[in-house]
Write a protein that holds these residues in place. Sequence first.
Motif, PDB file in Angstrom:
ATOM      1  N   SER A 144      -8.786 -21.416 -20.825  1.00 54.83           N
ATOM      2  CA  SER A 144      -9.443 -21.975 -22.020  1.00 54.83           C
ATOM      3  C   SER A 144      -9.230 -23.477 -22.219  1.00 54.83           C
ATOM      4  CB  SER A 144      -8.950 -21.214 -23.264  1.00 54.83           C
ATOM      5  OG  SER A 144      -7.543 -21.227 -23.356  1.00 54.83           O
ATOM      6  N   SER A 145      -8.903 -24.224 -21.153  1.00 54.57           N
ATOM      7  CA  SER A 145      -8.748 -25.670 -21.366  1.00 54.57           C
ATOM      8  C   SER A 145     -10.102 -26.346 -21.503  1.00 54.57           C
ATOM      9  CB  SER A 145      -7.959 -26.309 -20.215  1.00 54.57           C
ATOM     10  OG  SER A 145      -8.651 -26.180 -18.994  1.00 54.57           O
ATOM     11  N   LYS A 146     -11.156 -25.716 -20.987  1.00 53.36           N
ATOM     12  CA  LYS A 146     -12.505 -26.285 -21.093  1.00 53.36           C
ATOM     13  C   LYS A 146     -13.521 -25.147 -21.000  1.00 53.36           C
ATOM     14  CE  LYS A 146     -12.782 -27.186 -16.149  1.00 53.36           C
ATOM     15  NZ  LYS A 146     -13.153 -28.052 -15.068  1.00 53.36           N
ATOM     16  N   GLY A 147     -14.788 -25.486 -21.128  1.00 54.60           N
ATOM     17  CA  GLY A 147     -15.863 -24.526 -20.903  1.00 54.60           C
ATOM     18  C   GLY A 147     -15.899 -23.396 -21.923  1.00 54.60           C
ATOM     19  N   LEU A 148     -16.341 -22.220 -21.463  1.00 46.14           N
ATOM     20  CA  LEU A 148     -16.576 -21.086 -22.361  1.00 46.14           C
ATOM     21  C   LEU A 148     -15.288 -20.615 -23.023  1.00 46.14           C
ATOM     22  CD1 LEU A 148     -19.057 -19.031 -20.112  1.00 46.14           C
ATOM     23  CD2 LEU A 148     -19.583 -20.758 -21.842  1.00 46.14           C
ATOM     24  N   GLY A 149     -14.176 -20.622 -22.267  1.00 43.08           N
ATOM     25  CA  GLY A 149     -12.891 -20.221 -22.839  1.00 43.08           C
ATOM     26  C   GLY A 149     -12.496 -21.140 -23.983  1.00 43.08           C
ATOM     27  N   ALA A 163      -4.521 -22.273 -18.874  1.00 41.91           N
ATOM     28  CA  ALA A 163      -5.277 -22.768 -17.716  1.00 41.91           C
ATOM     29  C   ALA A 163      -4.219 -23.132 -16.679  1.00 41.91           C
ATOM     30  CB  ALA A 163      -6.124 -23.983 -18.073  1.00 41.91           C
ATOM     31  N   ARG A 164      -4.646 -23.425 -15.445  1.00 45.59           N
ATOM     32  CA  ARG A 164      -3.641 -23.761 -14.425  1.00 45.59           C
ATOM     33  C   ARG A 164      -3.154 -25.196 -14.569  1.00 45.59           C
ATOM     34  NH1 ARG A 164      -7.602 -22.126  -9.752  1.00 45.59           N
ATOM     35  NH2 ARG A 164      -8.811 -23.342 -11.238  1.00 45.59           N
ATOM     36  N   THR A 165      -4.029 -26.106 -14.992  1.00 46.07           N
ATOM     37  CA  THR A 165      -3.697 -27.528 -14.997  1.00 46.07           C
ATOM     38  C   THR A 165      -3.195 -27.937 -16.390  1.00 46.07           C
ATOM     39  OG1 THR A 165      -5.641 -27.682 -13.585  1.00 46.07           O
ATOM     40  CG2 THR A 165      -4.580 -29.748 -14.182  1.00 46.07           C
ATOM     41  N   ALA A 166      -1.937 -28.423 -16.433  1.00 47.25           N
ATOM     42  CA  ALA A 166      -1.277 -28.636 -17.733  1.00 47.25           C
ATOM     43  C   ALA A 166      -1.953 -29.724 -18.582  1.00 47.25           C
ATOM     44  CB  ALA A 166       0.198 -28.969 -17.514  1.00 47.25           C
ATOM     45  N   ASN A 225     -10.669 -14.271 -19.276  1.00 48.34           N
ATOM     46  CA  ASN A 225     -11.537 -15.234 -18.599  1.00 48.34           C
ATOM     47  C   ASN A 225     -10.785 -15.775 -17.397  1.00 48.34           C
ATOM     48  OD1 ASN A 225     -13.753 -16.979 -18.183  1.00 48.34           O
ATOM     49  ND2 ASN A 225     -12.843 -18.601 -19.447  1.00 48.34           N
ATOM     50  N   ALA A 226     -11.504 -16.236 -16.404  1.00 49.53           N
ATOM     51  CA  ALA A 226     -10.936 -16.938 -15.244  1.00 49.53           C
ATOM     52  C   ALA A 226     -12.069 -17.701 -14.590  1.00 49.53           C
ATOM     53  CB  ALA A 226     -10.333 -15.938 -14.256  1.00 49.53           C
ATOM     54  N   GLY A 227     -11.766 -18.521 -13.607  1.00 54.81           N
ATOM     55  CA  GLY A 227     -12.819 -19.240 -12.902  1.00 54.81           C
ATOM     56  C   GLY A 227     -13.716 -18.249 -12.165  1.00 54.81           C
ATOM     57  N   ALA A 263     -23.792 -25.122 -20.530  1.00 58.11           N
ATOM     58  CA  ALA A 263     -23.498 -26.501 -20.106  1.00 58.11           C
ATOM     59  C   ALA A 263     -21.992 -26.699 -19.976  1.00 58.11           C
ATOM     60  CB  ALA A 263     -24.091 -27.465 -21.121  1.00 58.11           C
ATOM     61  N   THR A 264     -21.446 -26.313 -18.834  1.00 57.50           N
ATOM     62  CA  THR A 264     -20.013 -26.482 -18.550  1.00 57.50           C
ATOM     63  C   THR A 264     -19.871 -27.041 -17.138  1.00 57.50           C
ATOM     64  OG1 THR A 264     -19.669 -24.354 -17.480  1.00 57.50           O
ATOM     65  CG2 THR A 264     -19.537 -24.364 -19.892  1.00 57.50           C
ATOM     66  N   ASP A 265     -18.622 -27.300 -16.737  1.00 52.86           N
ATOM     67  CA  ASP A 265     -18.396 -27.787 -15.367  1.00 52.86           C
ATOM     68  C   ASP A 265     -18.841 -26.770 -14.320  1.00 52.86           C
ATOM     69  OD1 ASP A 265     -17.439 -30.045 -16.465  1.00 52.86           O
ATOM     70  OD2 ASP A 265     -15.344 -29.792 -15.832  1.00 52.86           O
TER      71      ASP A 265
HETATM   72  P1  NAP Z   1     -15.320 -24.022 -16.401  1.00 49.33           P
HETATM   73  O1  NAP Z   1     -16.011 -24.919 -17.346  1.00 49.33           O
HETATM   74  O2  NAP Z   1     -15.219 -24.417 -14.968  1.00 49.33           O
HETATM   75  O3  NAP Z   1     -13.872 -23.708 -17.003  1.00 49.33           O
HETATM   76  C1  NAP Z   1     -13.029 -22.837 -16.337  1.00 49.33           C
HETATM   77  C2  NAP Z   1     -11.707 -22.760 -17.104  1.00 49.33           C
HETATM   78  O4  NAP Z   1     -10.923 -21.740 -16.515  1.00 49.33           O
HETATM   79  C3  NAP Z   1     -10.879 -24.024 -17.043  1.00 49.33           C
HETATM   80  O5  NAP Z   1     -10.133 -24.137 -18.241  1.00 49.33           O
HETATM   81  C4  NAP Z   1      -9.950 -23.745 -15.860  1.00 49.33           C
HETATM   82  O6  NAP Z   1      -8.806 -24.578 -15.903  1.00 49.33           O
HETATM   83  C5  NAP Z   1      -9.643 -22.275 -16.114  1.00 49.33           C
HETATM   84  N1  NAP Z   1      -9.245 -21.495 -14.942  1.00 49.33           N
HETATM   85  C6  NAP Z   1      -9.920 -21.345 -13.782  1.00 49.33           C
HETATM   86  N2  NAP Z   1      -9.242 -20.526 -12.956  1.00 49.33           N
HETATM   87  C7  NAP Z   1      -8.112 -20.144 -13.616  1.00 49.33           C
HETATM   88  C8  NAP Z   1      -7.015 -19.323 -13.281  1.00 49.33           C
HETATM   89  N3  NAP Z   1      -6.940 -18.715 -12.092  1.00 49.33           N
HETATM   90  N4  NAP Z   1      -6.022 -19.147 -14.202  1.00 49.33           N
HETATM   91  C9  NAP Z   1      -6.095 -19.744 -15.414  1.00 49.33           C
HETATM   92  N5  NAP Z   1      -7.109 -20.551 -15.767  1.00 49.33           N
HETATM   93  C10 NAP Z   1      -8.111 -20.751 -14.877  1.00 49.33           C
HETATM   94  O7  NAP Z   1     -16.030 -22.570 -16.336  1.00 49.33           O
HETATM   95  P2  NAP Z   1     -16.954 -21.856 -17.440  1.00 49.33           P
HETATM   96  O8  NAP Z   1     -18.346 -22.311 -17.269  1.00 49.33           O
HETATM   97  O9  NAP Z   1     -16.308 -21.964 -18.750  1.00 49.33           O
HETATM   98  O10 NAP Z   1     -16.940 -20.354 -16.916  1.00 49.33           O
HETATM   99  C11 NAP Z   1     -16.005 -19.407 -17.378  1.00 49.33           C
HETATM  100  C12 NAP Z   1     -16.328 -18.067 -16.691  1.00 49.33           C
HETATM  101  O11 NAP Z   1     -17.658 -17.676 -17.040  1.00 49.33           O
HETATM  102  C13 NAP Z   1     -16.296 -18.150 -15.171  1.00 49.33           C
HETATM  103  O12 NAP Z   1     -15.794 -16.948 -14.636  1.00 49.33           O
HETATM  104  C14 NAP Z   1     -17.755 -18.311 -14.804  1.00 49.33           C
HETATM  105  O13 NAP Z   1     -18.065 -17.843 -13.496  1.00 49.33           O
HETATM  106  C15 NAP Z   1     -18.415 -17.441 -15.873  1.00 49.33           C
HETATM  107  N6  NAP Z   1     -19.807 -17.809 -16.089  1.00 49.33           N
HETATM  108  C16 NAP Z   1     -20.140 -19.061 -16.472  1.00 49.33           C
HETATM  109  C17 NAP Z   1     -21.486 -19.378 -16.637  1.00 49.33           C
HETATM  110  C18 NAP Z   1     -21.905 -20.775 -17.045  1.00 49.33           C
HETATM  111  O14 NAP Z   1     -23.091 -21.065 -17.036  1.00 49.33           O
HETATM  112  N7  NAP Z   1     -21.014 -21.669 -17.415  1.00 49.33           N
HETATM  113  C19 NAP Z   1     -22.466 -18.404 -16.433  1.00 49.33           C
HETATM  114  C20 NAP Z   1     -22.087 -17.126 -16.057  1.00 49.33           C
HETATM  115  C21 NAP Z   1     -20.750 -16.831 -15.885  1.00 49.33           C
HETATM  116  P3  NAP Z   1      -7.928 -24.875 -14.562  1.00 49.33           P
HETATM  117  O15 NAP Z   1      -8.905 -25.196 -13.482  1.00 49.33           O
HETATM  118  O16 NAP Z   1      -7.013 -25.974 -14.943  1.00 49.33           O
HETATM  119  O17 NAP Z   1      -7.189 -23.588 -14.280  1.00 49.33           O
END
Ligand code: NAP
Length: 259
Positions: free
Chosen positions: A15-20, A38-41, A88-90, A187-189
């Motif tokens: 949850s440091s960024k994005g949907l979380g 999240a993994r990155t402090a 949630n996870a990547g 709209a996330t990374d």
């Molecule tokens: P994001 O913006 O890339 O953010 C991912 C977040 O998860 C970051 O805070 C990252 O921080 C953390 N993270 C990743 N791997 C981790 C791990 N192993 N342990 C703990 N923290 C972890 O991604 P998002 O767009 O929010 O997506 C979240 C989830 O929704 C993903 O599974 C993605 O596939 C799914 N999803 C997203 C979309 C979309 O359009 N955005 C659509 C469908 C599904 P660190 O890297 O520092 O760990």
Amino acid sequence: MDLGISGKQAIVCASSKGLGLGCARALAEAGVNLVMNARTAGPLEASADAIRSEFGVDVVAVAADVTTQEGRSKILDAAGPADILVNNAGGPPPGKWSDWSRDDFIAAIDANMLAPIALMQASLPGMMERGWGRVVNITSQSVKAPIGVLGLSNTARTGLTGFVAGTSRQVAGSGVTINNLLPGIHATDRAISLDGGVVKARGITMEEAKAERCASIPAGRYGTIEEFGAACAFLCSTRAGFIVGQNILLDGGGTNATI
Ligand code: NAP
């Protein structure tokens, strides 16, 4: 609307960024105390600080990999008895069905199926004993309609969906709900990285890739993390106690299906 969850304790994974982060912020706005992860402090601490100062709730930041047992133990220990769990996870990398190895599948299943299942197994007994709990799993629209290049995601998340379908109905009688939120493009990374893959594969610009994707979505745009977080907070609220085992699409109408 008062969501009725002020003072409750939540774990919001990844949850440091994005949907979380969208989910963490919406829960904090409803007065919920958080364990963020999240993994990155660095970015995690920055997001936790912003939430503390904006919403005045308690936030503990746990830098750990949620796909490992050690990481999950750190998160659970920091939270103590949690009322709300947001899994949630990547997401797994894109690719072609014929290229993925057993290791690729295991990594995807670890992150997007077994990690949330392990956290539910750890959290559900306490929630049931206390007679109240909410679990929301962030999955994907790929559960309803497969995305060709995201076969690893299609596979792992469908397994999680089956677990939730069966388990949610076994815990609902104890006041605990489990539901899944299925994001379409937001709209996330992650979206930037997926669009970057299209740019590379097709030799088009980022703007063209985004415009093509928007044209395939009836709402004509990407979702925001605020919209996503609001849906999550509602599912975690006292108001949503009769919503059990559902898979709720947030995709701007992108999945062309009647039900
Ligand atoms: P994001 O913006 O890339 O953010 C991912 C977040 O998860 C970051 O805070 C990252 O921080 C953390 N993270 C990743 N791997 C981790 C791990 N192993 N342990 C703990 N923290 C972890 O991604 P998002 O767009 O929010 O997506 C979240 C989830 O929704 C993903 O599974 C993605 O596939 C799914 N999803 C997203 C979309 C979309 O359009 N955005 C659509 C469908 C599904 P660190 O890297 O520092 O760990």
